[in-house]
Design an enzyme around this catalytic site. Structure first.
Site, short mmCIF file in Angstrom:
data_model
loop_
_atom_site.label_atom_id
_atom_site.label_comp_id
_atom_site.label_asym_id
_atom_site.label_seq_id
_atom_site.Cartn_x
_atom_site.Cartn_y
_atom_site.Cartn_z
N ARG G 88 0.55 -1.27 0.55
CA ARG G 88 -0.01 -0.41 0.00
C ARG G 88 0.64 1.35 0.13
NH1 ARG G 88 -2.27 -3.95 -1.19
NH2 ARG G 88 -4.27 -4.51 -0.40
N GLU G 91 2.25 1.80 -3.36
CA GLU G 91 0.99 2.05 -4.41
C GLU G 91 0.78 3.59 -4.15
OE1 GLU G 91 -2.56 0.12 -4.25
OE2 GLU G 91 -3.16 1.21 -4.23
N SER G 114 14.35 15.48 1.94
CA SER G 114 15.56 14.39 2.68
C SER G 114 14.97 13.00 3.00
CB SER G 114 16.85 14.98 2.91
OG SER G 114 17.62 14.06 4.10
#
Lengths: 147, 147, 147, 147, 147, 147, 147, 147, 147, 147
Positions: G88, G91, G114
Site C-alpha cells: 500500500r 502504491e 530528504s
C-alpha cells in the site's frame, strides 16, 4: 508540448548549428556541467537563463517556460546503460560501490554524499601515456540522525 | 572455499578487531581506495600483499592464495542498488549520464573514460556549511578507432 | 531529427537500391565491419566519410552532420537478444564467459580485453562439411593497475 | 551431489595446487578453451577424460561420473554480466550485434553461425603499443531452410 | 519503411479480404507453417515468392524487396508471452524443459535439436473426446564437438 | 523434507548407478516422457508408481509419499532458459509463436491447445544428412466459450 | 557473522520473549520508529545503544559491534513489495508520486525532501468509522543548486 | 481520445498560463493533494468538478467526460522511479518498509493502512536549520478477518 | 488497422456517448463479463455480434471484421499491474495462490482449473457494513493425465 | 527460527501423516481457505488456534508463537507464477483485468474490491461434461474519497 520536446529541439539545433556546450555555458553564466544537464532536460532554469537559451536555440516563449518547470529527472533509457561511455560509470558504481560506502562511513559515520547539494567538474588531464579524463565530484555529507 | 568466503572473513575480522581501512592500506602500501576494493573481493593481490593481509586478518595459506586469483567482479546484490549511499552514485549516473557523455565527447571525441586504467581518491572537504565528500576520478581516455 | 532517423533512412535506402555493405565500405575506405557499424548508428564518421555516405544514401547536409555526432550506442532492443543469429553470440558469452575470463587472466593477469581499442574481421571459411563463419576479434589487453 | 559441486571442487583444487589450464588441457588432450569450459561445468567428458581429470583434481568415482553427464549450461549469474572482462564481450554483442547479423547474411543468406559446431582460440598478439588479445571464433553456417 | 510495416500491411489486408493462410501457402508453394512465419515477418522470401505475395496482398516493389531482407526475428512483445495459446507452449518448455533435455541427451549425447534446420507440421487430430492439435517438430541433432 | 530433495536424490542416484530413463519408464509402466517429468519433480505418482521408483532409487517411505504430492511445477531456474538445448525450444516459441497461433485459430477458431490434456513423444529420425530429433506433441483443443 | 545474523537473532528473540518495539525504544532512549529500524538492520547504533540492546536480546560483544557498523540498507526482498501492508505504501508512491513532486516543487522550487535528515511518527488516530493510521513524515528540503 | 490526452493538455496549459495547483484546488473546492492527483490522471471528477476544470484549462465537453471516467492508475514510468524527489519516497518504503509493518501490526494487529480511504497533507515546516517538508498521511486501518 | 484501433474506438465512443456495459451486453445477447472482455479486445465475436457492436459504436465493415479475428490476449501494460483495483486481484493470487493450489488438488487431484472453459459473474452483494463485490468464477477442472 | 521454518515443518508433517486441509480447518474452527492460508504462512493465528495447530503438527511453544506473528505475505517465488494451476489465475487477471475494472466501476464508481476484508470459497461443481471448480470471492467495496 512537454520538456522532452524542448530537449530534442535543443539537441537538434545544436547539431545543425555546430554549437559547443562550453560556449553555451559561458553565455548562461554557469558551469558547463550544470548547463549541459539543464539543456538535456535534467535541471531547471531561471527566467533569465531560459531567455538566453531561447536566443541561442530559437526557443519560443512557451518552450522557454518549459525550461523553468522542474523536469522528471533521469536521462537513461534503461536501468543498466548500454552506451559504453556511460556503462563505465555504472561499472565504477558496481565494482567500487561497497568500497566507496566503506570509506565514506569510515571518515564521516553513517550518512550519504548528497547528489543534490552536489557539483561535478570534468577536465582533461594531460598525460604522456595518453591523456586522462579527470572528474571531481563534490557532494555535501548528510548524516543520518537518530530521533 | 572461494573468494567470497575470504571476503566475508576479512569483513568479519575487521569488525571484531575494530580495524580501519586507512591503516590497513598503509600496511599494504597502496591507496585506501584500491586496498579496500581488494579486501572487498574486487581486486587481485600480489603474493606479498596477500601475506600482509594474511597477517592482519589471520588468513591461512589457501585463503591468501584466493586473494591472488582474479575475482568475478561486481560488488552489488541488485542492478539498481538499494543502499542510499550507493544509490546516490547510481543517481548521479542516471541524472548526469548523458551530460558526462556529451562533455567528454566534446573534449576528446568518440571514446570512453577507462574504468580499468583508473584511480579514485576520496577525501573530506571542510566546509562551514557542512563538510563535503570530495572524490577525484581519473580514467585514461580511450579513443574508438576506425579500422 | 536524430541519429536514429538517419540510420533508418540508410537502411531503407540500402534495401530500395539493393546495395551491399562491402561495396559501401570500399567507398568509405574502411573495413566492412566498422563501416556497417557506422551506418547502423554505432560509430562516428569524419566529415569526409559523412560526405561519401551522403552521396551513396542521398543524405542532406543536416543528416550528414548527425553521422559526425557520437551516438548513444547499443544496437539491440532487449538485454537478451531474440534474433537467433545474434542470440548465438549471446550464448557464446553465456556458456564460454567464465572460460574466456580464466584464459585471458592466465595469460595476461588481471585486466580486460578492450571493446574500444578493438577490431573485428568476419570471413567465410570454406569447409567440405559446410562452410563456416570465421571471426577474428582483436582487442588490446588493458591491465588493472594498483594505485 | 551435482555437477556444480564437482566444478567448485575443481576450481578450489586448482587454486590450492596452483595449476594452469593450459597444462591441464594438454593432459586431457584437447584445446585449452574446450578443456576449461569442461572444468567450469559447461561441457561433457568421455570416461577417459574424466579419469584424467580425476587424477589431476583428486575426484572420486562418482565425481568423475558427473563430468560425463551433460550439464545444464550457462556460466553467468545474471543476464547482463557484471564482471568487466565478461561485460566487454556482452558489449561487443550489444554494439556490433546488428553489424554481425548484416554481414553474415550478406555473405551467406538467412541462417546463423552455430554456437554448437563451434570452436574458439584465444592467443596473445604481440604489439609494441601494448599486447592484444586475439580470439578466433569458428562456427558452421547453418542456413534456414524453406519447407 | 521497414519489414514491420510490410507485416502489418499483410495482416491488415488478410483481415480485410478474408484470406486463409493455407490457401496463401499453396500459392507460394511452401508449407503453411513456413509461409505464415514468412508473412508474419520471421522468414526470408525469394524474389519469386515475394512477387506471389505481392500479388496476393497488393505489395509495391519496395515492399516486396523487404520480404527478401533477412528480418530481426522474434515475434513476441514480452519474454513471457501473455496470450493464452502461446503461453501454453511456453509452459510446455517450462514444465517439460528438463525432461526434453534428459531424453535427447540419453538418445543422442551432448548437443541440441536445431531450431534452424527445423520444420513444423500442425494438423487436426480427430478424437471422439474432443479433437486435438497434433504438432510434429523435426530438428536436426547437432552434436557438441570437442576440439 | 520437500519434493526438491527427492528429485535431487533421484538424479544423484541415477548418475551414481548409471540408469537410463527409458528403462525406468518401462518399470513404471508409462512413457519415457511422462516418467522422466515425474522423476524431475513435475508430475504426480500413484502409490504403486512411487513404490516402483522407491525400489529403483532407494527411496524411503516418506520420500515415496512426496512423489504422490502434486508439486509446484516449472523446471527452469530463469524465465529465459540459458541451456542451449532448452533455449532452442524457447526460440521456437519466440520465432513461431504467432505462426502457431494463427494456424490453430484458422483450423479450430478461438481457443488453445491444452498443455494439461497433453502428451509428447520424442524419437530419433534417421536421416542420411544427419539424424533428426522428431517430437510429436498432442494437446486437446479447448475452445473459448461465450457466456 | 554479519549484520543479518544479528537482525535475525533480534527478531527471533523478540518473538520468543514476546517483547514490544515501543518498550524496547524507551530503553534505548529514541523513538520507536528509529529504534525498530535499527533492530531490523537499517540504522547504526552508538556503543551505548548497542549495549542496551545487547542486554535486551542477549547479544554477545561481537554482535553488539555489528550494530555499530553502518549496514547495507534496504529491507525488502523484491523491488515491488509483495506484502499487502508494505505494498500500500508502494502504491501511494505510484499513484501520488507525480502529485507529491508537483506540490513540493510548487512550494519549494527544484529540490527534494530528504530521506536522510528525516523522521517519521506513526500513531493511532481514533475515528468512529474505524480507527486510522496517522503517519507524519518530516524531511528537510534540499534545493538543487546551480554551479 | 483517452485520459492521458486530457492529462497532457492540462499540464501543458498549466505551464503556458503559469497556473498554481493550490489556486486550482480552491476553485475545485477540494484539497490541493487530491485535486493535483485528479489533474494528473489518478482520480475521478464529478460532473461539476469537470466543468470547473474545463473552464480553467479550456477543456471541451468530451475532455470533461474523460475526467469523470475512472482512470487506469499509476503515475510512474518505471517500477523503481528515477526522479530523485520521487525516489526518496521509494527509498523510505525500502528502508523503513519492515519498520512500518512492525509498528502498525504492534498497534493494530494484522491488517493494512488503506491507500484508498486515505488522505495526504503536504506543508512547509519552518526550521532555522533549513525548512522541512511535512507530510501527514492518514489511512483507515483495515483488519484481516478470519472466516 | 489492427484490433487495438478498434478497441480504442469502442472505448472512446462509449465515453463520448455515455454508454453502459450492461446495456451493451444485453444487445449482444451475452453476459456483461464476456461482452466487456470482447469490447476490450480479449474475445472474438461472431459476424452477428460484430454487426450489433458495429451499430452501437459506429464501426465500419473492416472494423467489424477485426472483432471476428482472434486477438493477441492480455490486457495489462505491465506484469505486475499498477492500478489498485486490478492489483488487489494480483495480490489475491500472490497471497492465496498456494492455498488455492492445495485445496483444488485436495478435492480433484493433479490438474488445473481452466481459464478457457471458464465463466465469471460479478454482482453487488448488499451488506449493512458496506456493500461487497461478489464474484463467482467457474472453471472446468482439467486433470493431468499419465501417458 | 522464523515463520518460514514453521511453514515448512507444517507441510512436511502434513505429507508424512497424510492429513487433509479440510479436516485441519474443522479442528481450527475456521474455513478451509483461511486455515490453509494460515498454515502456508500467510495469515495470523490466535493463541488458541496456534495451540490447536501445535497439537496437530507437533509444534513447540516457540513455533506456536511464530504462528501468532503477522507474516511477510506473498506465497509465490516469482512475479509471474510458473505453476500451471496458479498461472491460470494470473492469466484470468491478465485477460479479464480491465473487464473486472470496468464492471466494478460501472456498478460502484471509483474504488476497489478489498483483498483484506475478503473471503473465498472453493467448491466442486458437478457437471456431466466434467466437474468444475467453483470459486466465490467476496470483497468489501472501498470507495476512493475526495478530500
Amino acid at each position: 508540448m512537454n520538456r522532452n520536446d524542448v530537449t530534442e529541439k535543443i539537441i537538434s539545433t545544436k547539431v545543425a548549428k555546430g554549437l559547443q556546450w562550453e560556449a553555451i555555458a559561458k553565455k548562461v553564466g554557469q558551469s558547463k556541467e550544470w548547463t549541459t544537464a539543464l539543456c538535456l532536460g535534467q535541471m531547471t532554469a531561471t527566467a533569465e537563463q531560459a531567455k538566453v537559451l531561447g536566443k541561442i536555440f530559437g526557443l519560443k516563449a512557451e518552450e522557454q517556460k518549459w525550461l523553468q518547470v522542474v523536469p522528471y529527472k533521469g536521462s537513461l533509457p534503461t536501468p543498466v546503460p548500454t552506451d559504453p561511455l556511460i556503462y563505465r560509470w555504472y561499472e565504477i558504481v558496481s565494482v567500487y560501490g561497497t568500497t566507496i560506502k566503506e570509506l565514506i562511513h569510515e571518515e564521516f559515520g553513517d550518512g550519504i554524499m548528497s547528489a543534490i547539494d552536489f557539483s561535478m567538474d570534468i577536465t582533461r588531464e594531460a598525460d604522456p601515456k595518453g591523456d586522462r579524463v579527470n572528474v571531481v565530484l563534490s557532494g555535501k555529507f548528510l548524516p543520518y540522525k537518530q530521533y
